[in-house]
Motif scaffolding. Structure first.
Motif, mmCIF file in Angstrom:
data_model
loop_
_atom_site.group_PDB
_atom_site.id
_atom_site.type_symbol
_atom_site.label_atom_id
_atom_site.label_comp_id
_atom_site.label_asym_id
_atom_site.label_seq_id
_atom_site.Cartn_x
_atom_site.Cartn_y
_atom_site.Cartn_z
ATOM 1 N N SER A 113 0.831 -1.209 0.000
ATOM 2 C CA SER A 113 0.000 0.000 0.000
ATOM 3 C C SER A 113 0.864 1.258 0.000
ATOM 4 C CB SER A 113 -0.937 -0.003 1.215
ATOM 5 O OG SER A 113 -0.194 -0.014 2.419
ATOM 6 N N PHE A 114 1.968 1.245 0.759
ATOM 7 C CA PHE A 114 2.884 2.397 0.753
ATOM 8 C C PHE A 114 3.522 2.588 -0.621
ATOM 9 C CE2 PHE A 114 3.775 1.373 5.487
ATOM 10 C CZ PHE A 114 2.563 1.948 5.825
ATOM 11 N N MET A 115 3.949 1.482 -1.232
ATOM 12 C CA MET A 115 4.616 1.567 -2.532
ATOM 13 C C MET A 115 3.647 2.063 -3.621
ATOM 14 S SD MET A 115 7.809 0.865 -2.299
ATOM 15 C CE MET A 115 7.721 1.793 -0.761
ATOM 16 N N PHE A 116 2.439 1.525 -3.644
ATOM 17 C CA PHE A 116 1.463 1.963 -4.648
ATOM 18 C C PHE A 116 1.145 3.448 -4.485
ATOM 19 C CE2 PHE A 116 0.058 -2.614 -5.185
ATOM 20 C CZ PHE A 116 0.453 -2.682 -6.506
ATOM 21 N N TYR A 117 0.948 3.862 -3.239
ATOM 22 C CA TYR A 117 0.634 5.273 -2.998
ATOM 23 C C TYR A 117 1.808 6.167 -3.385
ATOM 24 C CZ TYR A 117 -0.301 9.630 -0.563
ATOM 25 O OH TYR A 117 -0.488 10.944 -0.276
ATOM 26 N N GLY A 118 3.032 5.783 -2.999
ATOM 27 C CA GLY A 118 4.200 6.610 -3.281
ATOM 28 C C GLY A 118 4.491 6.729 -4.770
ATOM 29 N N TRP A 119 4.475 5.612 -5.493
ATOM 30 C CA TRP A 119 4.823 5.649 -6.914
ATOM 31 C C TRP A 119 3.732 6.278 -7.759
ATOM 32 C CZ3 TRP A 119 9.528 5.282 -8.633
ATOM 33 C CH2 TRP A 119 10.479 4.551 -7.909
ATOM 34 N N ILE A 120 2.479 6.235 -7.315
ATOM 35 C CA ILE A 120 1.392 6.835 -8.092
ATOM 36 C C ILE A 120 1.294 8.336 -7.834
ATOM 37 C CG2 ILE A 120 -1.124 6.900 -8.382
ATOM 38 C CD1 ILE A 120 -1.130 3.879 -7.880
ATOM 39 N N ASN A 121 1.426 8.752 -6.568
ATOM 40 C CA ASN A 121 1.197 10.161 -6.209
ATOM 41 C C ASN A 121 2.486 10.977 -6.079
ATOM 42 O OD1 ASN A 121 -1.858 10.194 -5.613
ATOM 43 N ND2 ASN A 121 -1.148 8.470 -4.394
ATOM 44 N N ASN A 122 3.585 10.347 -5.667
ATOM 45 C CA ASN A 122 4.847 11.078 -5.469
ATOM 46 C C ASN A 122 5.979 10.378 -6.223
ATOM 47 O OD1 ASN A 122 3.574 12.915 -3.639
ATOM 48 N ND2 ASN A 122 3.814 11.406 -1.997
ATOM 49 N N THR A 123 5.795 10.245 -7.544
ATOM 50 C CA THR A 123 6.775 9.496 -8.339
ATOM 51 C C THR A 123 8.152 10.128 -8.284
ATOM 52 O OG1 THR A 123 4.957 8.899 -9.817
ATOM 53 C CG2 THR A 123 7.200 8.472 -10.598
ATOM 54 N N GLN A 124 8.208 11.453 -8.435
ATOM 55 C CA GLN A 124 9.502 12.142 -8.437
ATOM 56 C C GLN A 124 10.201 11.995 -7.092
ATOM 57 O OE1 GLN A 124 9.219 16.251 -9.517
ATOM 58 N NE2 GLN A 124 11.428 16.587 -9.583
ATOM 59 N N HIS A 125 9.440 12.084 -6.015
ATOM 60 C CA HIS A 125 10.015 11.932 -4.674
ATOM 61 C C HIS A 125 10.567 10.524 -4.473
ATOM 62 C CE1 HIS A 125 10.445 12.234 -0.318
ATOM 63 N NE2 HIS A 125 9.750 11.110 -0.207
ATOM 64 N N MET A 126 9.893 9.521 -5.005
ATOM 65 C CA MET A 126 10.358 8.141 -4.860
ATOM 66 C C MET A 126 11.656 7.916 -5.632
ATOM 67 S SD MET A 126 8.216 6.669 -2.807
ATOM 68 C CE MET A 126 8.492 4.927 -3.029
ATOM 69 N N PHE A 127 11.786 8.540 -6.823
ATOM 70 C CA PHE A 127 13.033 8.430 -7.574
ATOM 71 C C PHE A 127 14.174 9.135 -6.850
ATOM 72 C CE2 PHE A 127 10.485 7.412 -11.460
ATOM 73 C CZ PHE A 127 11.179 6.263 -11.808
ATOM 74 N N ILE A 128 13.882 10.317 -6.293
ATOM 75 C CA ILE A 128 14.904 11.073 -5.573
ATOM 76 C C ILE A 128 15.372 10.317 -4.341
ATOM 77 C CG2 ILE A 128 15.318 13.195 -4.253
ATOM 78 C CD1 ILE A 128 13.410 14.611 -6.185
ATOM 79 N N HIS A 129 14.441 9.628 -3.683
ATOM 80 C CA HIS A 129 14.777 8.908 -2.456
ATOM 81 C C HIS A 129 15.740 7.748 -2.706
ATOM 82 C CE1 HIS A 129 14.168 7.626 1.662
ATOM 83 N NE2 HIS A 129 13.946 6.388 1.242
ATOM 84 N N MET A 130 15.824 7.277 -3.955
ATOM 85 C CA MET A 130 16.694 6.145 -4.271
ATOM 86 C C MET A 130 18.164 6.550 -4.362
ATOM 87 S SD MET A 130 14.325 4.186 -7.074
ATOM 88 C CE MET A 130 15.241 2.656 -6.999
ATOM 89 N N ILE A 131 18.442 7.861 -4.465
ATOM 90 C CA ILE A 131 19.822 8.353 -4.528
ATOM 91 C C ILE A 131 20.039 9.332 -3.382
ATOM 92 C CG2 ILE A 131 21.576 9.515 -5.920
ATOM 93 C CD1 ILE A 131 20.017 8.690 -8.399
ATOM 94 N N PRO A 132 20.781 8.951 -2.341
ATOM 95 C CA PRO A 132 21.029 9.871 -1.217
ATOM 96 C C PRO A 132 21.753 11.133 -1.684
ATOM 97 C CG PRO A 132 21.643 7.612 -0.650
ATOM 98 C CD PRO A 132 21.362 7.631 -2.122
#
Length: 225
Positions: A113-132
């Motif tokens: 549920s967290f992953m679906f919500y994050g990738w659908i609504n905050n896609t850019q934030h999820m990509f940014i979070h993958m690179i410190p």
């Protein structure tokens, strides 16, 4: 006679082909309803005190962008795991949280549920979070791979952590109790004292594991906002 040490954790008890062990998962619901129509007592006051403390802590962990009432999801998760952990300390009651059937279902549902919500609504934030922040350019592909793997194994680590801690203590109590048949009286007294100390330790583990699982789930939820 036990075929193996882990047969005590096998939910095989049944009556008319109905698995009775899993009924213990719902016993905790018996403690909740009476608080709504009886005069508040010390149990109800303690329940409200713990709920308020957890609400304030989870609200700080989720941050200002969290939805109203989202903390109650994690408070309910805490009490559910806590009830089932404690019920397993009573004789002849099946510990449902010692099985991946329950723990993996909870952790995998929350994580998905967290992953679906994050990738659908905050896609850019999820990509940014993958690179410190501050990662050199040459290490960015490796960091993306490492962060992806660490993210995928999160539900498994949550489930295995809870299951392993519940099984380990119960297994140790069972092994020690099986050695008491051939002991002298003074050794039997020492064994009983050790069992009492281990039971106190297991009570602490039951609370700590429920708290750890809930806090980690809250942190995973705050990362997708």
């Amino acid at each position: 006679m036990m075929n193996n040490l882990f047969s005590i954790f096998d939910p095989s008890t049944n009556l008319f082909n109905i698995p009775l062990n899993w009924i213990s998962t719902l016993i905790g619901l018996m403690f909740i309803p009476y608080s709504f129509w009886l005069i508040p007592n010390r149990h109800f006051i303690l329940w409200n005190f713990i709920s308020n403390k957890l609400h304030n802590e989870f609200k700080n962990l989720l941050g200002p962008k969290s939805f109203m009432g989202s903390t109650f999801i994690f408070i309910s998760l805490f009490f559910f795991i806590l009830f089932n952990n404690f019920l397993g300390l009573f004789p002849y009651i099946f510990t449902s949280t010692s099985h991946l059937t329950i723990s993996l279902t909870l952790s995998l549902t929350l994580w998905l549920s967290f992953m679906f919500y994050g990738w659908i609504n905050n896609t850019q934030h999820m990509f940014i979070h993958m690179i410190p922040q501050g990662t050199p350019s040459i290490l960015m592909p490796f960091m993306v791979l490492i962060e992806t793997i660490s993210n995928i194994i999160r539900p498994g680590t949550l489930a295995v952590r809870l299951t392993a801690n519940m099984i380990a203590g119960h297994l140790l109590l069972t092994l020690l109790s099986n050695t008491g048949n051939n002991m002298n009286n003074y050794l039997l007294i020492i064994l009983i004292l050790i069992q009492i100390l281990l039971l106190i330790l297991e009570s602490a583990v039951a609370v700590i594991q429920a708290y750890v699982i809930t806090v980690l789930s809250t942190l995973y939820s705050s990362e997708v906002n």
